[in-house]
Design an enzyme around this catalytic site. Sequence first.
Site, mmCIF file in Angstrom:
data_model
loop_
_atom_site.group_PDB
_atom_site.id
_atom_site.type_symbol
_atom_site.label_atom_id
_atom_site.label_comp_id
_atom_site.label_asym_id
_atom_site.label_seq_id
_atom_site.Cartn_x
_atom_site.Cartn_y
_atom_site.Cartn_z
ATOM 1 N N HIS A 472 -0.170 -7.031 -4.938
ATOM 2 C CA HIS A 472 0.536 -5.945 -4.250
ATOM 3 C C HIS A 472 0.809 -4.775 -5.206
ATOM 4 O O HIS A 472 0.433 -3.635 -4.936
ATOM 5 C CB HIS A 472 1.855 -6.500 -3.686
ATOM 6 C CG HIS A 472 2.687 -5.489 -2.966
ATOM 7 N ND1 HIS A 472 2.760 -5.445 -1.588
ATOM 8 C CD2 HIS A 472 3.483 -4.485 -3.409
ATOM 9 C CE1 HIS A 472 3.567 -4.460 -1.228
ATOM 10 N NE2 HIS A 472 4.021 -3.862 -2.317
ATOM 11 N N GLU A 473 1.433 -5.077 -6.318
ATOM 12 C CA GLU A 473 1.779 -4.007 -7.265
ATOM 13 C C GLU A 473 0.523 -3.381 -7.863
ATOM 14 O O GLU A 473 0.484 -2.177 -8.121
ATOM 15 C CB GLU A 473 2.709 -4.533 -8.362
ATOM 16 C CG GLU A 473 4.043 -5.087 -7.853
ATOM 17 C CD GLU A 473 4.799 -4.127 -6.944
ATOM 18 O OE1 GLU A 473 4.628 -2.902 -7.067
ATOM 19 O OE2 GLU A 473 5.554 -4.623 -6.075
ATOM 20 N N HIS A 476 -0.621 -0.694 -5.537
ATOM 21 C CA HIS A 476 0.090 0.572 -5.767
ATOM 22 C C HIS A 476 -0.475 1.242 -7.015
ATOM 23 O O HIS A 476 -0.677 2.454 -7.052
ATOM 24 C CB HIS A 476 1.581 0.309 -6.000
ATOM 25 C CG HIS A 476 2.371 0.050 -4.754
ATOM 26 N ND1 HIS A 476 2.345 0.880 -3.662
ATOM 27 C CD2 HIS A 476 3.237 -0.951 -4.447
ATOM 28 C CE1 HIS A 476 3.160 0.402 -2.729
ATOM 29 N NE2 HIS A 476 3.709 -0.718 -3.174
ATOM 30 N N HIS A 479 -3.724 3.050 -6.496
ATOM 31 C CA HIS A 479 -3.495 4.289 -5.759
ATOM 32 C C HIS A 479 -3.171 5.420 -6.747
ATOM 33 O O HIS A 479 -3.647 6.538 -6.628
ATOM 34 C CB HIS A 479 -2.330 4.068 -4.798
ATOM 35 C CG HIS A 479 -2.293 5.005 -3.628
ATOM 36 N ND1 HIS A 479 -1.276 4.981 -2.707
ATOM 37 C CD2 HIS A 479 -3.132 5.981 -3.220
ATOM 38 C CE1 HIS A 479 -1.497 5.898 -1.787
ATOM 39 N NE2 HIS A 479 -2.613 6.518 -2.067
HETATM 40 ZN ZN LIG Z 1 5.099 -2.046 -2.283
#
Ligand SMILES: [Zn+2]
Length: 688
Positions: A472-473, A476, A479
């Site tokens: 998940h991290e 990010h 991105h």
């Molecule tokens: Zn998040």
Amino acid sequence: MNAPAPSNANPLLSPALLPDFPAITPAHVVPAVEAVLADYRAAVERLVADPSARDFDSLAAPLEQLDERLSRTWSPVSHLHGVQDSPALREVYSDADERITEFTTELGQHRGLFEAMTAVRAGAGFASLDRAQRTLVEDSLRGFRNSGVALEEPARTRFRAIQTELSKLDTAFEEAVLDASEAWSLPLAEAQLAGLPPSARELLAGQAKAKGRDGFLATLKGPVVQALLTYADDRALRETVYAAYHTRASDQGPHAGQYDNSERIARILALRHESARLLGFASAAHESLDDKMAGTPERVLAFLRELAAKAKPVAQRELEELRAFASAELGLDELQPWDVAWASEKLRVARYAFEEEQLKPYFALPGVLKGVLDLATDLFGVRFAERFDVPVWHADAQYFDVLDADGTLRAGVYFDHYAREGKRGGAWMDVCRSRLGLTGQIPVAYLTCNAAPPVEGRPSLLTHDDVLTLFHEFGHGLHHLLTEIGWPAVSGIHGVEWDAVELPSQFMENFGWKREALDRFARHWQTGEPLPEALFAKMTAARHFHAGLFLVRQLEFALYDFRLHLEYDPALGPRTLELLDEVRAEVSVMTPPAWQRFPHAFTHIFAGGYAAGYYSYLWAEVLSADAFGAFEDAARLSGSVFDAATGERYRREILAVGGSRPALESFIAFRGREPDPMALLKSYGLVA
Ligand SMILES: [Zn+2]
């Protein structure tokens, strides 16, 4: 514009790309922040006073540089505060943080700056700017408008008074919930602990110890309540805890009326409505959507109702099954709200006999990290090269150069994996440097997790949840790292609509459930064996257990929050409880007792940033599930989810563009159509 640092001795003012972490001391913080803020203030006044500074290059561009300089100074401090805190740092941190907050507020209220930016928007050159530049200007103007700076008197003064009162009410709401939680506790006898696993007993012993007692103490802390409702065989105890927890800060329950948030809820809703109307919105819900992807209230409501129509029958079925199981196996003839989590856990164990612990030997940290990095290489064509010459804050931290296929240096990323003293819990991605085209600065990110540290002779072994968190991290992170936009305000995660910003992170989590991806890194740390099929099958089956019940609960929160703000009518006042009944009648499958007061502790919407935005959780899940669907579609043709062409398109249309254009446009450019809520239902296993 980028004045040289007044003192080269202060590492926080160094122009180097990467912070010199070992050189930073608490004594550097306030002087550096003061110097940067003074320069920033003076530069803004110069720009506003100069009538020729009214186009992008002469106004917006220098502002971006000023902002990046502040971010460059502050980011390492805020990072150290999170990962390597000390009393001395904490003190200077809050001092400097206050100054920055004050400055940011002042900037948002700067009428002269607003007018200057308005002139940029109205200028002849605006139309010939590129997409990112135009978006930056529009975003900035919207920020000004929604902070009330465009209002004329007396509306402007009234607007500010409302914001001040609202901020006090938010704090008071949260404090009432905290105080009500603190006020209640219950010493437990050994006999009442039946059913609790060792970790829950430890938790309760810890609660007692924290209050200077022996034995076990039930409190209203989240994990404690969760443990008791899930495991305690003592039904009366579960009911007591449920009642105390779900009446906090209300007119009901053990402290009825003492910390009551009823009046605060009424006042908050009234003020939010008034404030939205002053800004020209029909309601606080309309205001909330002004910078979100969903756009219109009709779209949000239709979205939630479409999901509800599909999820409710599934939830009903799950509940009936649970009732039958509870009656046949647990001797419970009438399932009450305080029985649901407990009976569900019994059913889950009966059905899947599955322990998270069994997975951990397959998730040794060095292997998982390598898996995650390799995945980015296969999907997006970037390589990660570890560097050992970069100064870090702790021996556990690692730094990697991020290189394009042709060897071009594109970005940098720090990892800090293990829990330790002085490090905040949880996991997060944060920005160290943003891409800044004007100076050629590349983006740099921090990725912080809190995995169990390695012990002598054994690597750190992650739970599957930890693995998903890392994915998940890292999503990010990608991105931010793979952005092509050189204006920080709309680069990477910045400027992305709030209900779309979790797309890249949740997207990556999907790989943590794919056999093909797991096979690359899930190896037994001692034997090197891949994850056994039986274990993988159980893990996958357990994933969707009671997904319908989970989803209708989320829908209840989301629909309630949204309608509360959308339908507010000053003539009627807040329909706090009536509306909750209506929403429950529509989407819920189990009606809580009439004394339940869930809204009174709904801090997400009354004290957090989720007002008329709770739906965002589900909205972003649709985006991420649907985006991942493109890779599954590709896999049906090519046999692999690691499809380079789809990866390249995702990188170009989603990751590279950041906040430079509306998220809906990016999504359509990637997927060829609008997002489809069915994708979420599929990922929940609710439809085939
Ligand atoms: Zn998040």
